[in-house]
Design an enzyme around this catalytic site. Structure first.
Site, PDB file in Angstrom:
ATOM      1  N   HIS A   6       0.828  -1.216   0.000  1.00 57.77           N
ATOM      2  CA  HIS A   6       0.000   0.000   0.000  1.00 57.77           C
ATOM      3  C   HIS A   6       0.860   1.262   0.000  1.00 57.77           C
ATOM      4  O   HIS A   6       0.358   2.354  -0.246  1.00 57.77           O
ATOM      5  CB  HIS A   6      -0.993  -0.003   1.174  1.00 57.77           C
ATOM      6  CG  HIS A   6      -0.416   0.329   2.504  1.00 57.77           C
ATOM      7  ND1 HIS A   6      -0.105  -0.627   3.453  1.00 57.77           N
ATOM      8  CD2 HIS A   6      -0.110   1.515   3.077  1.00 57.77           C
ATOM      9  CE1 HIS A   6       0.362  -0.036   4.535  1.00 57.77           C
ATOM     10  NE2 HIS A   6       0.371   1.264   4.339  1.00 57.77           N
ATOM     11  N   ASP A  24       0.125  -7.625   1.727  1.00 61.13           N
ATOM     12  CA  ASP A  24       0.621  -6.241   1.691  1.00 61.13           C
ATOM     13  C   ASP A  24       2.153  -6.210   1.655  1.00 61.13           C
ATOM     14  O   ASP A  24       2.804  -5.805   2.624  1.00 61.13           O
ATOM     15  CB  ASP A  24       0.083  -5.493   2.919  1.00 61.13           C
ATOM     16  CG  ASP A  24       0.256  -3.989   2.820  1.00 61.13           C
ATOM     17  OD1 ASP A  24       0.529  -3.491   1.711  1.00 61.13           O
ATOM     18  OD2 ASP A  24       0.105  -3.314   3.859  1.00 61.13           O
ATOM     19  N   SER A  47       4.184   2.750   8.132  1.00 63.59           N
ATOM     20  CA  SER A  47       3.779   1.683   7.213  1.00 63.59           C
ATOM     21  C   SER A  47       4.964   1.178   6.397  1.00 63.59           C
ATOM     22  O   SER A  47       5.800   1.952   5.947  1.00 63.59           O
ATOM     23  CB  SER A  47       2.712   2.195   6.248  1.00 63.59           C
ATOM     24  OG  SER A  47       1.473   2.321   6.880  1.00 63.59           O
TER      25      SER A  47
END
Length: 274
Positions: A88, A133, A229
Site C-alpha cells: 500500500h 501487503d 507503514s
C-alpha cells in the site's frame, strides 16, 4: 397531508442513508496509510506511539521510503540491492518517484539516498482488505554496508512466531494519530498477539487473514502509526512483520496488524534472490 408524510419519509430515508454512508466511510478510514500517499484513498498506516528514540545503528536495516523526496513509509534492507516494504506504500507510484534514505536516524537529512529502479508488488495484494501487503524494491545502486546500514535477517518459509513473543517496531511515523512525522527514528517493544484474539478484535472490519500478524498491548499505548507503514517488526534479529494497518494508533483492544513475512519467504527469494 399524504404528500407531506411522503416528503418526510423521503427525507428520513435520505438522512439514514447518509448516516450509513458516513459510518461505512469511517470503517474504510481505519485501514493503515502512508504519511503521504501517492494515491491517498483511505487511511492505511501506522506510527510509533509510546516508544523511544533510537540511533539507526540500533536498527541498521531501517530505511525511509520517500515519494518525491518526502518521507512516505518505512522499509527494511534485505540485501545490497533489495528492500522490503508494504504494497500500500507503493501502489500507484512509479519507481522514478521513489527513493530510499538509509544510514541515518533522521528521515530528512544525512545518510545515503538511493533511487528505486523497480517495484515488485505481490500479485495477490488486495487494496480493500490489505491482504498480501508486500512490495519488493530493487535499488539502482548497490548499498555499502556499515554500522548504520545492514540487512535484516529473514525467517524460514512458514516459520511461526509464538504468542507473546516480544518484538520491536521502528520508524519515523506519528507519535499521535494527528501529529507530524517524527524527525528522529523511534522504536517500541510490543508482544505478538494470539491470532484468534486479534481476529475477534477486528471482526467488525472483516478480521485478519493468515498473512497477518498482530502485536501490541490490550490496554494500548504502544503501536506503529501513519508514516511507519512498510517498516520492520523484528524479533530475535529476524524480520517477522511489515507494518501494515490497524484501528487508529495504540488504541486499547486493537493491536497493530503486520504483514507476516514467513508466509512469503519463498516469494521474496524467487523475486530478489535473497
Amino acid at each position: 397531508m399524504s404528500n407531506k408524510i411522503a416528503i418526510l419519509l423521503a427525507v428520513l430515508v435520505a438522512v439514514v442513508a447518509c448516516a450509513e454512508a458516513q459510518a461505512n466511510q469511517r470503517h474504510r478510514l481505519v485501514r493503515p496509510s502512508p504519511s503521504f500517499s501517492p494515491r491517498p484513498r483511505y487511511a492505511v498506516g501506522q506510527r510509533i506511539v509510546g516508544g523511544f528514540e533510537i540511533d539507526v545503528s540500533d536498527a541498521p536495516y531501517q530505511v525511509s521510503l520517500q515519494y518525491n523526496k518526502r518521507h512516505n513509509c518505512g522499509g527494511s534492507v534485505l540485501s545490497s540491492k533489495w528492500v522490503l516494504t508494504a504494497a500500500h506504500c507503493t501502489a500507484g507510484a512509479s519507481p522514478s518517484s521513489l527513493t530510499v534514505r538509509l544510514g541515518t536516524s533522521r528521515h530528512a537529512s544525512g545518510g545515503t539516498v538511493v533511487r528505486v529502479a523497480r517495484v515488485v508488488q505481490h500479485p495477490k495484494y488486495d487494496s480493500s482488505s490489505i491482504d498480501f501487503d508486500y512490495s519488493l524494491l530493487e535499488l539502482e545502486d548497490e548499498l555499502t554496508f556499515s554500522d548504520s546500514v545492514q540487512p535484516v535477517g529473514l525467517p524460514k518459509q512458514d516459520e511461526t512466531v509464538k504468542d507473546g513473543t516480544m518484538t520491536t517496531v521502528s520508524g519515523w511515523g506519528n507519535t499521535q494519530s494527528a501529529a507530524e512525522s517524527n524527525a528522529v527514528l523511534r522504536a517500541a517493544n510490543v508482544p505478538t498477539v494470539n491470532q484468534k484474539e486479534c481476529n475477534k478484535a477486528y471482526s467488525e472490519f472483516g478480521g485478519v487473514t493468515d498473512r497477518m500478524l498482530c502485536a501490541g498491548y490490550q490496554q494500548g499505548g504502544k503501536d506503529a502509526c501513519q508514516g511507519d507503514s512498510g517498516g520492520p517488526l523484528v524479533a530475535d534479529g529476524k524480520l517477522v512483520g511489515v507494518v501494515s494497518w490497524g484501528y487508529g494508533c495504540a488504541q486499547a483492544g486493537y493491536p497493530g496488524v503486520y504483514s507476516r513475512v514467513a508466509v512469503v519467504r519463498d516469494w521474496v527469494r524467487e523475486n530478489s534472490g535473497v
